[in-house]
Design a protein around this motif. Sequence first.
Motif, PDB file in Angstrom:
ATOM      1  N   GLU A 198       0.828  -1.210   0.000  1.00 31.06           N
ATOM      2  CA  GLU A 198       0.000   0.000   0.000  1.00 31.06           C
ATOM      3  C   GLU A 198       0.864   1.263   0.000  1.00 31.06           C
ATOM      4  O   GLU A 198       0.530   2.258  -0.633  1.00 31.06           O
ATOM      5  CB  GLU A 198      -0.945  -0.003   1.203  1.00 31.06           C
ATOM      6  CG  GLU A 198      -2.122  -0.957   1.003  1.00 31.06           C
ATOM      7  CD  GLU A 198      -2.918  -1.199   2.293  1.00 31.06           C
ATOM      8  OE1 GLU A 198      -4.079  -1.608   2.174  1.00 31.06           O
ATOM      9  OE2 GLU A 198      -2.376  -0.974   3.394  1.00 31.06           O
ATOM     10  N   ILE A 199       1.991   1.209   0.720  1.00 31.91           N
ATOM     11  CA  ILE A 199       2.898   2.360   0.730  1.00 31.91           C
ATOM     12  C   ILE A 199       3.467   2.595  -0.673  1.00 31.91           C
ATOM     13  O   ILE A 199       3.496   3.714  -1.176  1.00 31.91           O
ATOM     14  CB  ILE A 199       4.044   2.138   1.744  1.00 31.91           C
ATOM     15  CG1 ILE A 199       3.488   2.189   3.174  1.00 31.91           C
ATOM     16  CG2 ILE A 199       5.162   3.162   1.556  1.00 31.91           C
ATOM     17  CD1 ILE A 199       4.486   1.797   4.240  1.00 31.91           C
ATOM     18  N   ALA A 204       0.499   5.203  -6.768  1.00 29.18           N
ATOM     19  CA  ALA A 204       1.488   5.193  -7.860  1.00 29.18           C
ATOM     20  C   ALA A 204       0.831   5.416  -9.216  1.00 29.18           C
ATOM     21  O   ALA A 204      -0.316   5.043  -9.444  1.00 29.18           O
ATOM     22  CB  ALA A 204       2.250   3.872  -7.861  1.00 29.18           C
ATOM     23  N   LYS A 205       1.575   6.093 -10.108  1.00 29.94           N
ATOM     24  CA  LYS A 205       1.127   6.306 -11.483  1.00 29.94           C
ATOM     25  C   LYS A 205       2.251   5.940 -12.446  1.00 29.94           C
ATOM     26  O   LYS A 205       3.423   6.073 -12.106  1.00 29.94           O
ATOM     27  CB  LYS A 205       0.754   7.779 -11.710  1.00 29.94           C
ATOM     28  CG  LYS A 205      -0.457   8.245 -10.926  1.00 29.94           C
ATOM     29  CD  LYS A 205      -0.801   9.698 -11.272  1.00 29.94           C
ATOM     30  CE  LYS A 205      -1.996  10.182 -10.458  1.00 29.94           C
ATOM     31  NZ  LYS A 205      -2.343  11.587 -10.747  1.00 29.94           N
ATOM     32  N   ILE A 216       5.904   6.078 -10.600  1.00 28.54           N
ATOM     33  CA  ILE A 216       6.197   7.025  -9.520  1.00 28.54           C
ATOM     34  C   ILE A 216       5.108   6.921  -8.455  1.00 28.54           C
ATOM     35  O   ILE A 216       3.945   7.227  -8.715  1.00 28.54           O
ATOM     36  CB  ILE A 216       6.279   8.475 -10.038  1.00 28.54           C
ATOM     37  CG1 ILE A 216       7.258   8.580 -11.226  1.00 28.54           C
ATOM     38  CG2 ILE A 216       6.709   9.415  -8.912  1.00 28.54           C
ATOM     39  CD1 ILE A 216       7.336   9.972 -11.842  1.00 28.54           C
ATOM     40  N   GLY A 217       5.520   6.441  -7.273  1.00 28.00           N
ATOM     41  CA  GLY A 217       4.591   6.367  -6.150  1.00 28.00           C
ATOM     42  C   GLY A 217       4.831   7.529  -5.204  1.00 28.00           C
ATOM     43  O   GLY A 217       5.888   8.171  -5.232  1.00 28.00           O
ATOM     44  N   GLN A 218       3.824   7.822  -4.397  1.00 28.11           N
ATOM     45  CA  GLN A 218       3.996   8.878  -3.398  1.00 28.11           C
ATOM     46  C   GLN A 218       3.211   8.500  -2.151  1.00 28.11           C
ATOM     47  O   GLN A 218       2.084   8.013  -2.240  1.00 28.11           O
ATOM     48  CB  GLN A 218       3.500  10.228  -3.932  1.00 28.11           C
ATOM     49  CG  GLN A 218       3.768  11.368  -2.944  1.00 28.11           C
ATOM     50  CD  GLN A 218       3.503  12.748  -3.537  1.00 28.11           C
ATOM     51  OE1 GLN A 218       2.714  12.882  -4.468  1.00 28.11           O
ATOM     52  NE2 GLN A 218       4.167  13.763  -3.009  1.00 28.11           N
ATOM     53  N   VAL A 219       3.819   8.693  -0.997  1.00 25.83           N
ATOM     54  CA  VAL A 219       3.118   8.413   0.252  1.00 25.83           C
ATOM     55  C   VAL A 219       3.325   9.601   1.187  1.00 25.83           C
ATOM     56  O   VAL A 219       4.439  10.127   1.314  1.00 25.83           O
ATOM     57  CB  VAL A 219       3.624   7.089   0.883  1.00 25.83           C
ATOM     58  CG1 VAL A 219       5.108   7.163   1.236  1.00 25.83           C
ATOM     59  CG2 VAL A 219       2.781   6.711   2.090  1.00 25.83           C
ATOM     60  N   ASN A 220       2.238  10.071   1.772  1.00 27.93           N
ATOM     61  CA  ASN A 220       2.316  11.194   2.717  1.00 27.93           C
ATOM     62  C   ASN A 220       2.540  10.664   4.126  1.00 27.93           C
ATOM     63  O   ASN A 220       1.915   9.680   4.536  1.00 27.93           O
ATOM     64  CB  ASN A 220       1.013  12.003   2.685  1.00 27.93           C
ATOM     65  CG  ASN A 220       0.871  12.815   1.408  1.00 27.93           C
ATOM     66  OD1 ASN A 220       1.842  13.024   0.683  1.00 27.93           O
ATOM     67  ND2 ASN A 220      -0.344  13.274   1.137  1.00 27.93           N
ATOM     68  N   ALA A 232      13.944  -1.345   3.849  1.00 29.28           N
ATOM     69  CA  ALA A 232      14.343  -2.599   3.190  1.00 29.28           C
ATOM     70  C   ALA A 232      13.120  -3.305   2.601  1.00 29.28           C
ATOM     71  O   ALA A 232      13.130  -3.742   1.446  1.00 29.28           O
ATOM     72  CB  ALA A 232      15.076  -3.505   4.175  1.00 29.28           C
ATOM     73  N   ALA A 233      12.060  -3.401   3.410  1.00 30.01           N
ATOM     74  CA  ALA A 233      10.852  -4.089   2.949  1.00 30.01           C
ATOM     75  C   ALA A 233      10.191  -3.309   1.805  1.00 30.01           C
ATOM     76  O   ALA A 233       9.658  -3.892   0.850  1.00 30.01           O
ATOM     77  CB  ALA A 233       9.870  -4.269   4.109  1.00 30.01           C
ATOM     78  N   ILE A 234      10.241  -1.984   1.894  1.00 25.55           N
ATOM     79  CA  ILE A 234       9.664  -1.144   0.835  1.00 25.55           C
ATOM     80  C   ILE A 234      10.432  -1.357  -0.476  1.00 25.55           C
ATOM     81  O   ILE A 234       9.832  -1.513  -1.551  1.00 25.55           O
ATOM     82  CB  ILE A 234       9.691   0.338   1.269  1.00 25.55           C
ATOM     83  CG1 ILE A 234       8.599   0.587   2.309  1.00 25.55           C
ATOM     84  CG2 ILE A 234       9.537   1.269   0.069  1.00 25.55           C
ATOM     85  CD1 ILE A 234       8.674   1.955   2.978  1.00 25.55           C
TER      86      ILE A 234
END
Lengths: 310, 310
Positions: A198-199, A204-205, A216-220, A232-234
């Motif tokens: 989910e992160i 992501a687009k 490109i993903g983005q997380v606030n 590491a997991a990300i």
Amino acid sequence: MTTLIFGHQNPDTDAVTSAMSFAEYQRQLGNTDVEAVALGEMNPETQYALDYFKHATPRVVKTVANETDTVMLVDHNEFQQSVADIKDVTIAAVVDHHRIANFETAAPLFYRAEPIGSSNSVIYEMFQEKGFTISPQLAGLMASGIISDTLLLKSPTTTDVERKILPELAKIAGIDLQEYGLAMLKAGTNLAAKSDLEIVEGDAKSFDMGGQAVRIGQVNVVDLNEVYARQAAIEDTMKSEAEKNGYDTFLLIATDILNSDSTGFLFGKNQDKLEQAFGAKFDADHRLALPGVVSRKKQVVPPLQAAFEA
Amino acid sequence: MTTLIFGHQNPDTDAVTSAMSFAEYQRQLGNTDVEAVALGEMNPETQYALDYFKHATPRVVKTVANETDTVMLVDHNEFQQSVADIKDVTIAAVVDHHRIANFETAAPLFYRAEPIGSSNSVIYEMFQEKGFTISPQLAGLMASGIISDTLLLKSPTTTDVERKILPELAKIAGIDLQEYGLAMLKAGTNLAAKSDLEIVEGDAKSFDMGGQAVRIGQVNVVDLNEVYARQAAIEDTMKSEAEKNGYDTFLLIATDILNSDSTGFLFGKNQDKLEQAFGAKFDADHRLALPGVVSRKKQVVPPLQAAFEA
């Protein structure tokens, strides 16, 4: 057949609520057979807004040609960000505030885009031009979309249009803008409640940049250390998503919404192009500091596009 | 730097005058450093309108990046119909009434299109939304664009918008709509004054259809026999233009504006696709009867596109 109205894949609050506001605009125009749907599940921020204003969650669709021949797009136009079978239906209308690319139609259509802070801003102008009415509930949803896209008027995507209309919508909705806005944004930043996927993929687009498939993903977040603790997991998740979907480059931007800074994480090729685009180097922890960067559309995509096409 | 505003190559009356009306719209918005230019010489119909309303002929440009970094497009969006170096400048705005294809930008922009009869119709709505004023001269030029694109409201491209606003513009301009409209249209049909190349290429546009380079010209006449008398020379010209420019298919539509019928002429490949698209056969004189067809956009491009992509 019912005309379906929807925003982009991985819907954010502006995508979801601008489908609702444009559907209401169509109804007041006399096109009553419309339905606002979504191309994915609600993220926690959007769900907070829907719950707050007591609006039902929209139906999620994966394809559209099986149930209609006509659609309207909001908050996107690029086909790779739209429904999978977009080429099998007629696009009757688009309302957007992004660049135009990888989009075409066989026939003339209604298209309205402005280089302003959110799709709901464009739709609000359209309501005003026609003298249409906006209910308190819809005003709250439209305000939520603008708050989300402009980070409560702090993102550089913010224009004078949002500075003028967001207080107007808040007044119709009967909310305290600062209080509601911060609560909604914080509802979207609860990292502990998000899986690694989910992160990475939640917002992501995909973009075609100089022939490269760039994701490109983005997380606030409210504390970047929470992201670093899971780096590491990300990165493993970015790797598996890139390999599964054929992305050449996967860039994740973690954005500190309180301090208006971001950190970039990369899996895949073109590290040189990223560093060139932002004039900075990945550090020993493989993090790219992006001070002052909060907007993917305004501060990430254009310099990347230029670097990839140089 | 002055922002240049222009319509498509081989400019027709709507392309030329909508550049003028959109330039005036920009001026009233406060963007005073704009200039309406054209991508080619005036055709006789457009020259008639400019002379009638005592407006100077716009400057003709072949490239734009040598003098500006920002442009606005009217009455077209497809790059192959635009200025040769369109990819070297920023497109700040588009106002149009055609399909969208082969168009992309790196950044968000203002884009306004509606599936109505002319670009000037869209711009007239924008003037009204803002409460901007329209001078008698500009009203006459805008009316001329609408008359040209809708064949004085007789083309199937005509919508209720034109039926409502054209009389309003005629009133501001102080003209008798029928009298002026017919005189202007007839000024554009004087075949005797046109070279074979002007007949073939004067209003031609290029399209990519299923990977084929398709060129479609259109010439308005009051007597189709005048075209038949020059058919051999016209076909020779289509051949040399196709060979010089690499068109796979060159279709010329001669339109009888009094009876609202057309005849098609072909050079090149894909005769089968044309016949399939229109459900008719070329006759022994190699003419394709197209009864009731007057609109390239509405009655020629969509069936051809479907046939080429089937």
